[in-house]
Each structure stands twice: as structure tokens, then as C-alpha cells.
Write an enzyme that holds these catalytic residues in place. Sequence first.
Site, PDB file in Angstrom:
ATOM      1  N   TRP A 145     -47.542  -1.875  -2.933  1.00 34.98           N
ATOM      2  CA  TRP A 145     -46.546  -2.946  -3.710  1.00 34.98           C
ATOM      3  C   TRP A 145     -46.056  -3.092  -5.602  1.00 34.98           C
ATOM      4  O   TRP A 145     -47.314  -3.026  -6.186  1.00 34.98           O
ATOM      5  CB  TRP A 145     -46.519  -4.485  -3.652  1.00 34.98           C
ATOM      6  N   GLU A 148     -31.986 -24.871  -7.382  1.00 36.83           N
ATOM      7  CA  GLU A 148     -32.222 -25.503  -7.075  1.00 36.83           C
ATOM      8  C   GLU A 148     -33.081 -26.356  -7.287  1.00 36.83           C
ATOM      9  O   GLU A 148     -33.252 -27.790  -7.271  1.00 36.83           O
ATOM     10  CB  GLU A 148     -32.716 -24.844  -5.727  1.00 36.83           C
ATOM     11  N   LYS A 194     -41.822  -1.597  -2.075  1.00 36.18           N
ATOM     12  CA  LYS A 194     -43.029  -1.551  -1.073  1.00 36.18           C
ATOM     13  C   LYS A 194     -42.807   0.006  -0.681  1.00 36.18           C
ATOM     14  O   LYS A 194     -42.399   0.602  -0.213  1.00 36.18           O
ATOM     15  CB  LYS A 194     -43.078  -2.327   0.014  1.00 36.18           C
ATOM     16  N   THR A 253     -24.159 -21.889  -5.880  1.00 36.49           N
ATOM     17  CA  THR A 253     -24.714 -20.952  -5.770  1.00 36.49           C
ATOM     18  C   THR A 253     -23.640 -19.698  -5.402  1.00 36.49           C
ATOM     19  O   THR A 253     -23.199 -19.287  -4.488  1.00 36.49           O
ATOM     20  CB  THR A 253     -26.188 -20.475  -5.203  1.00 36.49           C
TER      21      THR A 253
END
Length: 573
Positions: free
Chosen positions: A475, A360, A470, A213
Amino acid sequence: MPPRFPVQESIAVQPFDPSVPLITPTPSAYGYPLLVRQLLVNALAVSPDQQITYRGERRHTFAALNRRIGRLANALAALGVRHGSTVAIMDWDSHRYLEGYFAIPMMGATMLTVNVRTSAQQIAYALNDANADVLIVHTDFLPLLEQIHGELRSVRTLIIAADGDGDGDGDSGGLDVPAMPCAGEFEHLLAAASEHFPFEDFDENTRAALFYTTGTTGDPKGVFYSHRQIVLHALATATTLCSPREGQRLHREDVYMPITPMFHVLAWGMPYIAVLLGLKIVLPGRYQPDTLLKLKASEKVTFSHCVPTLLQMLLDASGRDGQDLSGWKMIIGGSALSPTLCRAALARGIDVFSGYGMSETGPVVALSQCAPGAAPVSIDEEVRRRCMAGRPVPMVELRVVDADMNEVARDGRSQGEIVLRAPFLTQGYHGKPGASEALWAGGYLHTQDVAVVTQDSYVQIVDRMKDVIKTGGEWVSSIEVEALINAIPGVRESAVVGVKDDKWGERPQAFIVCEPDAALTGSEVRAHLLVLVEANRISRYAVPEIARIVFVAEIARTSVGKIDKKLLRQQSD
């Protein structure tokens, strides 16, 4: 929501009960292990004359593919490759790569697909960490290999991949190679080898493929898959793609051309599916829009997959000469498919839809196919559905959970992390037990993707945990703000990241790429977003200040075409 969920305790496993009867096979019965070579069986029986072409310049049949797989295995065996060895490939998407997809794992060896777009140091790290024995390398990457050959600890011989039939004489085909042992040129070695190789059965859990990765921190992580996982992923994804009676589906008459590199998550596993179904396969070499469009027309390509950046490049290149793109089904992944890009593709006749997964996860765990026969919906709703992550493919348990691993409401609003179970998810990272345990905390693979799920099981990615902003105690989804900016006329694409702010903790910063003839200002972008604030579409905290709205010629990307938000945040500090 918090940017990270706590590690859960491992789940309990039912102990073995000797009183429960198990199947006792007939002594002569064949157990049929799920090995990569089994994906060839039906194609060779049903479609031996089906065609494989490399750039439209070289052609052979599936029957010839099978013979070349045998020749490659014999050539590798002559170089000492055995069960448990690792053979690395550095090549463009070619017939050679497809043959490596089969020959190497069919020998019981591991195929290491090297991301040729990463740095020389990362490539050296991957080759060393994987303990690669033999390296098949295209001539285009010999200069890169010259830079790192002194750092390579395990590679003991090279096979040179040259387009054409190989040029020159001698072991290296007359090509300049680094100061490393060279066995010869790929085609020369195959020509000298027998096509008959004694492929034997072995444990289906044997490692078949490994790649690394492009992590944003630390060394790259090796992701590995077994034969069993590759086969089950091919079957599950093929089942999903083939099941609709119309629309975004795959069938035996389709012509397949990958536009996701074969080094990247096994090209999303699609080459294995194309072989399983006996499709005509078009391998384009290096991805160049004009070449891809030429092959689309000349080879009558009908099915592909790519990242949004490449789709945009194809639309731009085809728009210059008005090329017809109708009849092309295309899965988009790697980054979010924006409604603007989706509409542009649909307008050009591309049946475009999203897929979801990660390195994955095999990678495909969800597809956003439009259900045929469903009640008619508006074009806005259709585009919205096509741009979602989609619904899980068979055998995938996909949950969206809160910090206590409780599923959130299926109301399209409640947010949580996507966690997964499926028989084809990687079981860990090569040589990194700590990272592997964190990935599989509590017996579920943690994606770090924040999402919502609708009542009819469509999943929509809201953000990556590390990319949620944030600000002012709220959020903010960077993906949501990007989608709203992308809807502004004249905007081609955008990226939104959180940057440090002494007062608010973080504030959003937008990077915007405009269409060539657009004259857009930061004030206009901010005014557009403030209208959406008044309509209660987004929070006021989600609107960047004018000074935080930056117009750029292009947005930084990773080696696999994803927006590099880590780099954008660094540039904003």
C-alpha cells in the site's frame, strides 16, 4: 491496509430507567434552547458598535446587523416563508449572506447555501432536492439561472442581490431576470420591511442549514445541520482557537475575513464564531487575490482560513509588490498543507496552521496549533506539526481504528481509519437513508481518511481510502509521495494517483507543476525519489516510472479547490 472497512453493528443504547431521577425545572425557568440567534446575544450586548464591512465599500455595525436580520425576516415572511420553509442563497461572500446565516434559521426555516462553482445541472438538482421555496440570487448568477429555470420544480420567487443599493425601479430593480416570479431587489425589500420580527423559540434540533457535497460519483448528497449542532460547533471551535495564550489563536481584537466561501460548509462555521466573539468582520465578495490583499492591508485583517491553492495565489500576488503579510493567522484545510507551502507562508509572516474536517463533520474536528511553552523544536519539526491534521477539539472523540474497529497504536506509524463522535456531526444525508447508515456504521461517523496518530495525540492524514495505491502487494500513500516530490527544488505542487497496471495492479502516476523558472525533468524527479528508497524513506513501489511523471501547467481541481484525483485518474487511463 484495505481501502474499506466492514460495516459494524449498531451500538446498544441504555434503556430508559424510570427510577433514575431527572431534573424537574422550575415552571418559570427559561430552558434556553441552543438556537442560532443565541450566538448574537453577547455580541449585541458587548460589541454593538463593532464594524462589518463588505469589500471596504459598505459598512454597518453589529447593532445594524441585528436590525437588518429583522428586516430580512419580515421580507421573507411577506413572501410566505414559514417555519419549515427552505430559502436558498446564490451569492458571493457578502453582508447579505451573513444576514441570511441568521435571519433564515432564526425563522425556523432552512438556509440552503448553493455552491455556485458546480455545474448548472448540479445546482438545479440541489434546489429541487432541497425543495427550495425562495432563492436569493446575485446578479452575476442570473445567466446561469436562465439555463435551468425551466427545470426548477419548487422555487416560486426570486430576490435579486445587486451590489450597491439596487439600481432602477420596479419589482426587479430594473435588472434582467429569468422568466420566474421576482419579488424585488434585496436592499429595496429590506428598506420597505420592519426591523422588528417576533423571533420565537423552537426545538433546537430543528434543521438550520443544508448544502450539497460535490461528490465524485452519483448525485450530490445533502448535508444538514441543526441549530444545536451549529451552536455547539461554534463553541467547541472557539474554545480551541481562544485557549492558547499566544500563537495560532483567536481573540476579540482580531479582524476576521473569510477566504473559504460562505456556501462551503458554512465557511467552516467561522462566521458564526466571529459574530459570537464580536470580531470586526470583513466580507470580500468574490475571491480575487488583489482584492483580498488590498482588504488585508486597508482593514488590518489578522485572521482568515482558506485552501492551499488560494494561499499560494496570495503569496504569488503579494510577492510581486513585496506586500507585508505579517500578523496574519491562517487556517488551511480542504487539502493537505505541504511543508513547502507552509515554509513559504511562514517566511512571509503568515502564522499558518492546518485544520481537519469534512462536510459531514461540522466541519472542524481537529486543529494543528503549536503548543506554547513546549520544548523548543527544530524548524523542520515545527513545519511538520503545522502541516498535520492536528489534535481533536473539545467534545470530539477521534479514533484511528483498524478493520475490526480496534484502535491502532499511537506510534506515528500504525495506520487506520479516522472515525468520529461529536455533538455537531451531521446525522445523515438528506433523503439518502442507505448512504446515511453507511456513514454512521457501528455508531461512529466513518471519514474514509487513513491516518496515523502520535503519542501526544497529533493526527496525520496518510491518504483517502479511495486514493491509497495498491502496487506490487504494497500500500502506497499518495499524500506521502506528493510531499516528497513537493520538497524537490523547483516544484510548486504535485498530485499522485494510482493507475491500472497489468503486472502490478496499480502504479503511481505523478502530475507536477513547476515554478516558472524551473527546468526539471522526469529523470531528476525519479532519481530524487530513488535516493529516498535507498534511505528507507519510501518503498521502491512508490516511485513512478519516468513515463508516469507528467509536467502540467495546472492540476485539475473540484469546485471547492481540492485536487480532483478522480479526473486525474480518468485522464491517465
